[in-house]
Design a protein around this motif. Structure first.
Motif, PDB file in Angstrom:
ATOM      1  N   GLU A  13       0.837  -1.198   0.000  1.00 35.89           N
ATOM      2  CA  GLU A  13       0.000   0.000   0.000  1.00 35.89           C
ATOM      3  C   GLU A  13       0.874   1.251   0.000  1.00 35.89           C
ATOM      4  OE1 GLU A  13      -3.238   0.064  -0.324  1.00 35.89           O
ATOM      5  OE2 GLU A  13      -3.264  -2.123  -0.467  1.00 35.89           O
ATOM      6  N   PRO A  14       0.641   2.193  -0.929  1.00 34.67           N
ATOM      7  CA  PRO A  14       1.512   3.375  -1.040  1.00 34.67           C
ATOM      8  C   PRO A  14       1.554   4.231   0.216  1.00 34.67           C
ATOM      9  CG  PRO A  14       0.123   3.139  -2.987  1.00 34.67           C
ATOM     10  CD  PRO A  14      -0.384   2.161  -1.988  1.00 34.67           C
ATOM     11  N   GLU A  15       0.402   4.501   0.826  1.00 30.77           N
ATOM     12  CA  GLU A  15       0.380   5.418   1.967  1.00 30.77           C
ATOM     13  C   GLU A  15       1.129   4.864   3.173  1.00 30.77           C
ATOM     14  OE1 GLU A  15      -2.834   7.921   4.710  1.00 30.77           O
ATOM     15  OE2 GLU A  15      -3.452   6.975   2.843  1.00 30.77           O
ATOM     16  N   PRO A  16       0.846   3.613   3.611  1.00 35.15           N
ATOM     17  CA  PRO A  16       1.647   3.060   4.723  1.00 35.15           C
ATOM     18  C   PRO A  16       3.123   2.940   4.364  1.00 35.15           C
ATOM     19  CG  PRO A  16      -0.357   1.787   4.403  1.00 35.15           C
ATOM     20  CD  PRO A  16      -0.251   2.715   3.237  1.00 35.15           C
ATOM     21  N   TRP A  17       3.409   2.623   3.101  1.00 36.79           N
ATOM     22  CA  TRP A  17       4.804   2.504   2.658  1.00 36.79           C
ATOM     23  C   TRP A  17       5.549   3.804   2.919  1.00 36.79           C
ATOM     24  CZ3 TRP A  17       8.420   4.588  -0.602  1.00 36.79           C
ATOM     25  CH2 TRP A  17       9.472   3.777  -1.015  1.00 36.79           C
ATOM     26  N   LEU A  18       4.948   4.912   2.480  1.00 40.42           N
ATOM     27  CA  LEU A  18       5.590   6.216   2.655  1.00 40.42           C
ATOM     28  C   LEU A  18       5.689   6.600   4.128  1.00 40.42           C
ATOM     29  CD1 LEU A  18       3.932   8.199  -0.277  1.00 40.42           C
ATOM     30  CD2 LEU A  18       6.335   7.537  -0.094  1.00 40.42           C
ATOM     31  N   LEU A  19       4.627   6.344   4.886  1.00 39.63           N
ATOM     32  CA  LEU A  19       4.620   6.717   6.297  1.00 39.63           C
ATOM     33  C   LEU A  19       5.658   5.932   7.081  1.00 39.63           C
ATOM     34  CD1 LEU A  19       3.318   8.380   8.553  1.00 39.63           C
ATOM     35  CD2 LEU A  19       1.616   6.568   8.821  1.00 39.63           C
ATOM     36  N   ASP A  20       5.750   4.649   6.818  1.00 43.36           N
ATOM     37  CA  ASP A  20       6.709   3.813   7.542  1.00 43.36           C
ATOM     38  C   ASP A  20       8.148   4.154   7.155  1.00 43.36           C
ATOM     39  OD1 ASP A  20       4.599   2.558   8.767  1.00 43.36           O
ATOM     40  OD2 ASP A  20       4.539   0.889   7.347  1.00 43.36           O
ATOM     41  N   LYS A  21       8.358   4.443   5.863  1.00 43.09           N
ATOM     42  CA  LYS A  21       9.698   4.864   5.450  1.00 43.09           C
ATOM     43  C   LYS A  21      10.077   6.180   6.131  1.00 43.09           C
ATOM     44  CE  LYS A  21      10.271   1.549   2.403  1.00 43.09           C
ATOM     45  NZ  LYS A  21      11.208   0.440   2.602  1.00 43.09           N
ATOM     46  N   ALA A  22       9.089   7.081   6.270  1.00 44.55           N
ATOM     47  CA  ALA A  22       9.358   8.361   6.927  1.00 44.55           C
ATOM     48  C   ALA A  22       9.730   8.152   8.388  1.00 44.55           C
ATOM     49  CB  ALA A  22       8.141   9.273   6.818  1.00 44.55           C
ATOM     50  N   ARG A  23       9.072   7.208   9.053  1.00 46.02           N
ATOM     51  CA  ARG A  23       9.415   6.910  10.449  1.00 46.02           C
ATOM     52  C   ARG A  23      10.854   6.391  10.545  1.00 46.02           C
ATOM     53  NH1 ARG A  23       4.043   4.189  10.846  1.00 46.02           N
ATOM     54  NH2 ARG A  23       2.639   5.585  11.984  1.00 46.02           N
ATOM     55  N   GLY A  24      11.184   5.453   9.673  1.00 49.95           N
ATOM     56  CA  GLY A  24      12.546   4.921   9.679  1.00 49.95           C
ATOM     57  C   GLY A  24      13.575   5.989   9.341  1.00 49.95           C
ATOM     58  N   LEU A  25      13.222   6.862   8.405  1.00 43.55           N
ATOM     59  CA  LEU A  25      14.132   7.941   8.023  1.00 43.55           C
ATOM     60  C   LEU A  25      14.341   8.909   9.177  1.00 43.55           C
ATOM     61  CD1 LEU A  25      15.796   9.327   5.836  1.00 43.55           C
ATOM     62  CD2 LEU A  25      13.713  10.493   5.078  1.00 43.55           C
ATOM     63  N   ALA A  26      13.308   9.112   9.992  1.00 39.00           N
ATOM     64  CA  ALA A  26      13.444   9.996  11.160  1.00 39.00           C
ATOM     65  C   ALA A  26      14.461   9.438  12.144  1.00 39.00           C
ATOM     66  CB  ALA A  26      12.090  10.178  11.838  1.00 39.00           C
TER      67      ALA A  26
END
Length: 275
Positions: A125-138
């Motif tokens: 899913e695109p939205e969870p993908w982006l959100l989870d990547k953003a968390r990891g990037l933080a």
């Protein structure tokens, strides 16, 4: 002009294709069914923080460079190697070229980190993908910021003059510490990517080469002694391991631990796994 435009378009298409492959490669999930980055947290608990600190200290990427830096103080080898590298510039050909390459290799470390981040399992899913990547990037961003701040503080505290005499900001090398934290984060990201062990080994060797190349370029350029680079590498590696282990919320593998227990007439040694 037309040929140049065509080249630019072709390059953009290749980049777009590469990004698509990276995204597709990161569509799986972790062994526990979660996405990479989904469980990142700022409240990991003291037990996990303690385990992370221990893992960071035990990591060869931390203690091995520090041991090397200590050995280089024997018989003034730190200065000898620095003088030889600045004079001969055996890898990069000139101090100016070495300085430029140190910047390029540090930047390449960042690109490699972002590539491994995109490859980590993130679901479909695109939205969870982006959100989870953003968390990891933080989490990764915090590790980078802390590394930079620690390097800056130690530079001021040590006030070691650079080999080229430019200033008193030699110890540690912030180029090396930044590259080391990026490549360690990238190396740990690759633990969760479904690739062959051969491919994983190639990536690991490439990441290591980026940090070693960045550090050696700074030595040839005359900005740092070898020990400055090694200390910088240790700082970056420590923070890469610590932040990943403490704040990413990833499944933790069992770690072997030796326990010595007293017995009547002696002692027994037990090997146990810590989860």
């Amino acid at each position: 002009m037309r040929e140049r435009c065509v080249d630019y378009r072709a390059a953009l298409l290749r980049l777009a294709s590469l990004y698509g492959l990276l995204v597709l490669a990161g569509c799986a999930t972790l062994p526990n069914g979660r996405n990479w980055g989904e469980d990142a947290t700022i409240q990991p608990g003291w037990q996990r923080v303690g385990r992370a600190a221990l893992a960071a200290v035990e990591a060869p990427g931390f203690w091995l460079p520090l041991a090397g830096a200590a050995v280089l103080q024997i018989d003034n080898w730190d200065h000898r190697i620095s003088n030889w590298a600045r004079r001969e510039t055996p890898i990069f050909g000139s101090q100016q070229s070495a300085s430029e390459w140190s910047d390029r290799l540090r930047s390449a470390s960042a690109y490699a980190y972002f590539a491994t981040l995109a490859l980590t399992p993130g679901g479909e899913e695109p939205e969870p993908w982006l959100l989870d990547k953003a968390r990891g990037l933080a989490v990764g961003g915090a590790a980078i910021v802390v590394t930079d701040e620690e390097s800056a503080v130690l530079k001021r505290a040590s006030a070691r003059e650079r080999p080229n005499g430019q200033d008193h900001q030699s110890m540690p090398s912030s180029h090396a510490s930044r590259s080391a934290v990026l490549t360690e984060l990238g190396r740990r990201n690759m633990q969760w990517v479904d690739v062959s062990e051969t491919a994983r080994g190639v990536v690991d060797a490439g990441l290591t080469a980026l940090t070693l190349g960045t550090g050696w370029a700074r030595v040839e350029a005359g900005f740092h002694y070898p020990s400055d680079v090694l200390v910088g590498m240790a700082i970056g590696d420590f923070n890469g391991v610590f932040f990943d282990e403490a704040f990413m919320g990833l499944p933790q593998p069992a770690r072997p631990a030796l326990a010595v227990e007293p017995m009547h007439g002696g002692a027994q040694v037990r090997l146990r796994l810590i989860w």
